[in-house]
Design a protein around this motif. Sequence first.
Motif, PDB file in Angstrom:
ATOM      1  N   ALA A  86       0.869  -1.182   0.000  1.00  0.00           N
ATOM      2  CA  ALA A  86       0.000   0.000   0.000  1.00  0.00           C
ATOM      3  C   ALA A  86       0.899   1.223   0.000  1.00  0.00           C
ATOM      4  O   ALA A  86       1.667   1.411   0.933  1.00  0.00           O
ATOM      5  CB  ALA A  86      -0.897   0.010   1.224  1.00  0.00           C
ATOM      6  N   ASN A  87       0.827   2.010  -1.014  1.00  0.00           N
ATOM      7  CA  ASN A  87       1.667   3.201  -1.108  1.00  0.00           C
ATOM      8  C   ASN A  87       1.034   4.380  -0.380  1.00  0.00           C
ATOM      9  O   ASN A  87       0.492   5.284  -0.991  1.00  0.00           O
ATOM     10  CB  ASN A  87       1.939   3.553  -2.570  1.00  0.00           C
ATOM     11  N   TYR A  88       1.079   4.327   0.960  1.00  0.00           N
ATOM     12  CA  TYR A  88       0.758   5.467   1.814  1.00  0.00           C
ATOM     13  C   TYR A  88      -0.723   5.807   1.941  1.00  0.00           C
ATOM     14  O   TYR A  88      -1.062   6.802   2.551  1.00  0.00           O
ATOM     15  CB  TYR A  88       1.540   6.708   1.376  1.00  0.00           C
ATOM     16  N   ALA A  89      -1.625   4.998   1.368  1.00  0.00           N
ATOM     17  CA  ALA A  89      -3.058   5.272   1.490  1.00  0.00           C
ATOM     18  C   ALA A  89      -3.829   3.961   1.556  1.00  0.00           C
ATOM     19  O   ALA A  89      -3.470   2.982   0.902  1.00  0.00           O
ATOM     20  CB  ALA A  89      -3.544   6.108   0.314  1.00  0.00           C
ATOM     21  N   ALA A  90      -4.901   3.949   2.377  1.00  0.00           N
ATOM     22  CA  ALA A  90      -5.718   2.746   2.525  1.00  0.00           C
ATOM     23  C   ALA A  90      -7.117   3.142   2.972  1.00  0.00           C
ATOM     24  O   ALA A  90      -7.361   4.295   3.338  1.00  0.00           O
ATOM     25  CB  ALA A  90      -5.083   1.802   3.553  1.00  0.00           C
ATOM     26  N   THR A  91      -8.023   2.180   2.928  1.00  0.00           N
ATOM     27  CA  THR A  91      -9.379   2.405   3.414  1.00  0.00           C
ATOM     28  C   THR A  91      -9.744   1.335   4.432  1.00  0.00           C
ATOM     29  O   THR A  91      -9.197   0.235   4.433  1.00  0.00           O
ATOM     30  CB  THR A  91     -10.414   2.360   2.266  1.00  0.00           C
ATOM     31  N   TRP A  92     -10.693   1.685   5.297  1.00  0.00           N
ATOM     32  CA  TRP A  92     -11.285   0.760   6.263  1.00  0.00           C
ATOM     33  C   TRP A  92     -12.782   0.788   6.019  1.00  0.00           C
ATOM     34  O   TRP A  92     -13.400   1.851   6.051  1.00  0.00           O
ATOM     35  CB  TRP A  92     -10.972   1.212   7.688  1.00  0.00           C
ATOM     36  N   ASN A  93     -13.397  -0.363   5.768  1.00  0.00           N
ATOM     37  CA  ASN A  93     -14.826  -0.409   5.455  1.00  0.00           C
ATOM     38  C   ASN A  93     -15.674  -0.922   6.620  1.00  0.00           C
ATOM     39  O   ASN A  93     -16.848  -1.234   6.434  1.00  0.00           O
ATOM     40  CB  ASN A  93     -15.069  -1.271   4.217  1.00  0.00           C
TER      41      ASN A  93
END
Length: 188
Positions: A164-171
Amino acid sequence: ALGGARPARRRGPRPAVARWDGTRWQAVSTFNEGASVAELIEYQGRLIAIGTMRDNAPPVGTPAAPYNGVAAWDGKTWEPIQNGLPRVGTYYDATEVAGELWIVASIFSINGSPTVGGVRLRAAEWHPLAQPSDGPNAQTTVALAHQGVVFVGGRFNFVADRPANYAATWNGRGWTPLPGLDDNNSVW
């Protein structure tokens, strides 16, 4: 309201939060000497300040309550929230997620449990934002909740053991890398 830090012109507690009264800025109480406020957020109808404040500046003879980086404004004074946060780490951002207060921060532990990304206030207790095996693998610096999804950014390059290049989501159920950033950036 506006938060931050002001250069010290005098020793002792000084305002780190101010409000506009329509004509000029007014101090909103005080924090300890050298305190700064990194983030202000409305949570459950109260103004929450996150920063470097440690103990309140009560009237003489009144015991100080530990802020440990987080405090709530009740309209008259600042109150600690759940004895504050661990003294380890730097607090960067906050957002409300499904009734929880999320505070993103550098890596630390909470209640003896390791955590990455920060902490969340749920059922009046602080909990890890993510376990080291399932969340961002390094510092998280920004968070935004939108339509039930939390977007986070920072200096991490893995989330849930996936690149992950410095960004992600949590659902609400798990972490997912957010594509599109090259590998020479970090998100602030």
